[in-house]
Design an enzyme around this catalytic site. Structure first.
Site, mmCIF file in Angstrom:
data_model
loop_
_atom_site.group_PDB
_atom_site.id
_atom_site.type_symbol
_atom_site.label_atom_id
_atom_site.label_comp_id
_atom_site.label_asym_id
_atom_site.label_seq_id
_atom_site.Cartn_x
_atom_site.Cartn_y
_atom_site.Cartn_z
ATOM 1 N N CYS A 56 5.689 -11.061 38.744
ATOM 2 C CA CYS A 56 4.353 -11.231 38.167
ATOM 3 C C CYS A 56 3.622 -12.444 38.719
ATOM 4 O O CYS A 56 2.411 -12.399 38.936
ATOM 5 C CB CYS A 56 4.410 -11.274 36.636
ATOM 6 S SG CYS A 56 5.477 -12.552 35.946
ATOM 7 N N HIS A 63 6.035 -14.658 31.570
ATOM 8 C CA HIS A 63 5.139 -13.651 32.137
ATOM 9 C C HIS A 63 3.899 -14.382 32.634
ATOM 10 O O HIS A 63 3.579 -15.472 32.152
ATOM 11 C CB HIS A 63 4.772 -12.591 31.088
ATOM 12 C CG HIS A 63 4.004 -11.445 31.659
ATOM 13 N ND1 HIS A 63 4.437 -10.726 32.749
ATOM 14 C CD2 HIS A 63 2.804 -10.903 31.309
ATOM 15 C CE1 HIS A 63 3.553 -9.788 33.034
ATOM 16 N NE2 HIS A 63 2.543 -9.872 32.188
ATOM 17 N N ASP A 72 -3.585 -7.938 33.686
ATOM 18 C CA ASP A 72 -2.124 -7.912 33.567
ATOM 19 C C ASP A 72 -1.633 -6.630 34.231
ATOM 20 O O ASP A 72 -1.779 -5.537 33.687
ATOM 21 C CB ASP A 72 -1.712 -7.950 32.092
ATOM 22 C CG ASP A 72 -0.203 -8.027 31.917
ATOM 23 O OD1 ASP A 72 0.550 -7.807 32.894
ATOM 24 O OD2 ASP A 72 0.232 -8.292 30.782
#
Length: 194
Positions: free
Chosen positions: A21, A57, A73
């Site tokens: 991520c 994250h 996202d």
């Protein structure tokens, strides 16, 4: 969200590698710098973790939009981009019921600072025998002239470490939603349209 406010037309136009991520968001910031440089000042990289660093994250926050702040996202099933109000209600939710030691903290880093300072040699994705836990992205690791690996400085929720500003979940939502949070009664009144 007005089309001219969007930094990318669709999720499919973004580089994506599962379980990377931080690099996915770095590439998204690079896309913004290349194609919409004027908007980079309204972009913030948000590392979400806790003081125990049980997991983390990374998402991209765009402020300064005509309607409201939005979140990009690439790992979420929510719309892309997603209003921060919807993201807060559906993804971030509340820390109520979570042991205080595990309450989320968010490191908010200006996108330009992230592009200039972030480095990852991907060593965190290798097992002790050197094999990959998950296949790496097809492009070379992200480095700066000063660093080969500083991911831990971004994941750390200690304010004296790394770049940007560390906020509690409530502080983050107060700053970007004006007081309503998933744990407050007023959150039910939030508009949940993306």
């Amino acid at each position: 969200m007005a089309l001219e406010d969007r930094i990318t037309p669709s999720r499919e136009n973004c580089d994506y590698t599962s379980c990377y991520c931080e690099e996915n968001v770095w590439r998204l910031c690079e896309l913004v710098r290349r194609e919409r440089a004027a908007q980079l000042e309204d972009m913030f990289v948000v590392f979400i973790s806790n003081e125990k660093r049980t997991d983390y994250h990374v998402v991209l926050l765009q402020t300064g939009c005509r309607s409201s702040s939005v979140v990009y996202d690439l790992d979420s099933e929510l719309p892309f981009p997603c209003s921060l109000q919807l993201y807060a209600a559906e993804a971030l939710r509340s820390d109520c019921g979570i042991i205080p030691a595990y309450h989320r903290k968010l490191r908010v880093v200006p996108a330009q600072s992230f592009l200039s300072n972030f480095a990852s040699d991907r060593s965190h994705m290798k097992d002790s025998d050197g094999s990959w836990k998950m296949p790496p992205p097809p492009y070379p690791p992200i480095h700066t002239t000063e660093n080969q690996m500083n991911l831990d400085d971004f994941i750390s929720m200690r304010p004296a470490v790394g770049w940007g500003r560390v906020l509690s979940l409530d502080e983050f939502l107060q700053r970007h939603l004006g007081g309503a949070s998933p744990s407050s009664p007023s959150s039910a009144a939030l508009s949940l349209s993306p």
